[in-house]
Design an enzyme around this catalytic site. Structure first.
Site, PDB file in Angstrom:
ATOM      1  N   ARG A 124      -6.513   2.559  -8.894  1.00 41.04           N
ATOM      2  CA  ARG A 124      -5.899   1.897  -7.742  1.00 41.04           C
ATOM      3  C   ARG A 124      -4.925   0.859  -8.248  1.00 41.04           C
ATOM      4  O   ARG A 124      -4.834   0.607  -9.444  1.00 41.04           O
ATOM      5  CB  ARG A 124      -6.932   1.319  -6.753  1.00 41.04           C
ATOM      6  N   GLY A 125      -4.211   0.250  -7.291  1.00 41.03           N
ATOM      7  CA  GLY A 125      -3.117  -0.653  -7.669  1.00 41.03           C
ATOM      8  C   GLY A 125      -1.831   0.156  -7.607  1.00 41.03           C
ATOM      9  O   GLY A 125      -1.767   1.272  -8.155  1.00 41.03           O
ATOM     10  N   ALA A 126      -0.816  -0.397  -6.925  1.00 41.71           N
ATOM     11  CA  ALA A 126       0.380   0.394  -6.611  1.00 41.71           C
ATOM     12  C   ALA A 126       1.018   1.074  -7.831  1.00 41.71           C
ATOM     13  O   ALA A 126       1.221   2.298  -7.823  1.00 41.71           O
ATOM     14  CB  ALA A 126       1.379  -0.488  -5.874  1.00 41.71           C
ATOM     15  N   ARG A 165      -2.763   8.248  -0.569  1.00 44.72           N
ATOM     16  CA  ARG A 165      -2.843   6.896   0.028  1.00 44.72           C
ATOM     17  C   ARG A 165      -1.484   6.591   0.671  1.00 44.72           C
ATOM     18  O   ARG A 165      -0.452   6.955   0.105  1.00 44.72           O
ATOM     19  CB  ARG A 165      -3.198   5.826  -1.013  1.00 44.72           C
ATOM     20  N   ASP A 177       2.340  -3.905  -2.676  1.00 47.06           N
ATOM     21  CA  ASP A 177       2.247  -2.446  -2.517  1.00 47.06           C
ATOM     22  C   ASP A 177       3.516  -1.845  -1.948  1.00 47.06           C
ATOM     23  O   ASP A 177       3.825  -0.681  -2.177  1.00 47.06           O
ATOM     24  CB  ASP A 177       1.052  -2.077  -1.642  1.00 47.06           C
ATOM     25  N   ASN A 184       0.594  -6.222   0.901  1.00 46.70           N
ATOM     26  CA  ASN A 184      -0.306  -6.307  -0.254  1.00 46.70           C
ATOM     27  C   ASN A 184      -1.738  -6.322   0.295  1.00 46.70           C
ATOM     28  O   ASN A 184      -1.954  -6.307   1.517  1.00 46.70           O
ATOM     29  CB  ASN A 184      -0.003  -7.559  -1.091  1.00 46.70           C
ATOM     30  N   LYS A 185      -2.688  -6.362  -0.602  1.00 46.03           N
ATOM     31  CA  LYS A 185      -4.106  -6.304  -0.216  1.00 46.03           C
ATOM     32  C   LYS A 185      -4.414  -7.259   0.934  1.00 46.03           C
ATOM     33  O   LYS A 185      -3.944  -8.410   0.944  1.00 46.03           O
ATOM     34  CB  LYS A 185      -4.953  -6.644  -1.449  1.00 46.03           C
TER      35      LYS A 185
HETATM   36  O1  MRU Z   1      -6.432  -1.041  -2.503  1.00 37.77           O
HETATM   37  P1  MRU Z   1      -5.898  -1.392  -3.846  1.00 37.77           P
HETATM   38  O2  MRU Z   1      -6.936  -1.937  -4.776  1.00 37.77           O
HETATM   39  O3  MRU Z   1      -5.099  -0.262  -4.455  1.00 37.77           O
HETATM   40  O4  MRU Z   1      -4.865  -2.577  -3.563  1.00 37.77           O
HETATM   41  C1  MRU Z   1      -4.154  -3.098  -4.643  1.00 37.77           C
HETATM   42  C2  MRU Z   1      -3.301  -4.249  -4.313  1.00 37.77           C
HETATM   43  O5  MRU Z   1      -3.176  -4.637  -3.179  1.00 37.77           O
HETATM   44  C3  MRU Z   1      -2.508  -4.841  -5.439  1.00 37.77           C
HETATM   45  O6  MRU Z   1      -2.320  -6.209  -5.246  1.00 37.77           O
HETATM   46  C4  MRU Z   1      -1.144  -4.156  -5.509  1.00 37.77           C
HETATM   47  O7  MRU Z   1      -1.280  -2.774  -5.528  1.00 37.77           O
HETATM   48  C5  MRU Z   1      -0.354  -4.587  -6.682  1.00 37.77           C
HETATM   49  S1  MRU Z   1      -0.990  -3.969  -8.195  1.00 37.77           S
HETATM   50  C6  MRU Z   1       0.013  -4.455  -9.456  1.00 37.77           C
END
Ligand code: MRU
Length: 356
Positions: free
Chosen positions: A52-54, A95, A249, A259-260
């Site tokens: 996970r993470g963009a 996603r 994201d 973002n999250k």
């Molecule tokens: O649901 P996730 O864990 O994929 O969400 C991730 C985030 O919101 C991060 O802050 C974002 O993707 C940036 S990662 C460098």
């Protein structure tokens, strides 16, 4: 910037037949590396947050698509193309919010047609395209590493010795190919002897802050203090935070940032307490086709993520309803600056990036 961990969160094997990911669902208790060999395994690894993470999602999708096509038993370019387009379409919906996923897959498609259009009569088109896709996916990953390094260097300019940073979710090594976005400047500060102090919000419901950010920062010996998300206001009020660093994201053309979930609350609080609020991310996260945050699709995730305390031990009475949006949008006016590999921009200045 020195390497922080001996492994990357996503690796394509030498023969491009296996994708190896560190399973983020079982961190920090277990470090388990999963070998993925099918489109279904990649799809579910992304959907279930094993990766996970963009940026990491984008890189996984590109490497995964290349790996699936490399493994495909096909005898003509037509068959290869059908396989390519079907796999791309399938991974594209794993996603919805992080634009890096669609960005990376679209780039793979452009490469597919570029190489196909240059095939010479009598050449082994299938093999040539397979090789080119593997090369392109590997390039996406190496560019991601370079972008994170530069984001780290640019973000580091905002830090001073002893700086105290509040971060949310995980925008570190695990969320990218290497180094991270919001955490990259912190790693540089640590290596430069600045002794940064980090407050990590636990990030309910999936605890990316307490499980992943705290895991990687403490491994790198960064002074880390965990807080519940609801404690951000008192921590800021007590003067414990100099700056907020978060990832992203999707950044809309007007500078609004998805973002999250919980990020926008931090931005509102930071404004209230006069604390600078920075978003850090690669320019591949900017979606110039998306005019504002209103147009960003916010992923809604299953209720069990809220109803159970991290997958087990149900804690809610029967009959209660749930709403679980995984992201929120921080309006551009609450953002002090957006730190990219190309420099630091005010949200209103993003359009300049078209010209760079
Ligand atoms: O649901 P996730 O864990 O994929 O969400 C991730 C985030 O919101 C991060 O802050 C974002 O993707 C940036 S990662 C460098």
């Amino acid at each position: 910037m020195d390497r922080i961990f001996p492994y990357d969160s996503v690796e394509l094997s030498e023969d491009a037949r296996e994708l190896v990911i560190l399973d983020q669902n079982v961190l920090p208790t277990n470090e388990v590396f999963l070998k993925l060999t099918t489109a279904q395994e990649i799809f579910f690894a992304i959907t279930l947050l094993k990766v996970r993470g963009a940026p990491a999602i984008g890189v996984t999708a590109a490497l995964g698509l290349a790996m699936c096509i490399n493994r495909a038993s096909v005898y003509s370019v037509e068959q290869l193309e059908e396989e390519f387009l079907n796999t791309k379409k399938y991974l594209n919906i794993s996603r919805p919010t992080a634009v890096n996923l669609m960005w990376a897959l679209d780039r793979m498609e452009r490469k597919y047609y570029e190489v196909k259009s240059k095939l010479k009569p009598g050449s082994d088109g299938v093999q040539i395209i397979k090789d080119a896709l593997v090369e392109e996916a590997r390039a996406i990953k190496s560019e991601d590493i370079e972008m994170c390094k530069k984001i780290g260097e640019n973000g580091f300019k905002l830090l001073t010795p002893g700086v105290r940073i509040l971060t949310h979710c995980n925008a570190g090594h695990l969320a990218t190919s290497r180094f991270g976005t919001a955490l990259a400047p912190i790693y540089i500060a640590q290596q430069m002897g600045y002794a940064p102090k980090v407050y990590a919000g636990e990030t309910r419901p999936m605890l990316q802050g307490s499980r992943l950010t705290a895991y990687e920062l403490t491994k790198a010996k960064v002074d880390t203090t965990l807080i519940c998300d609801s404690m951000a206001s008192i921590v800021m009020k007590e003067g414990r935070v100099d700056v907020v660093f978060v990832g992203c994201d999707r950044i809309a053309a007007n500078g609004d940032v998805a973002n999250k979930v919980g990020t926008s609350s931090l931005a509102i609080l930071a404004k209230h307490y006069g604390i600078p609020f920075y978003v850090l991310g690669p320019t591949s996260t900017i979606d110039f086709t998306c005019p504002s945050g209103e147009n960003i699709i916010i992923e809604e995730r299953p209720s069990y993520e809220i109803s159970d305390t991290y997958f087990s031990n149900p804690v809610t009475p029967k009959g209660v309803k749930f709403y679980n949006p995984a992201f929120d949008v921080t309006p551009a006016e609450l953002i002090t600056g957006i730190v990219t590999e190309k420099g630091i921009f005010k949200p209103s200045e993003l359009k300049q990036l078209f010209e760079i």
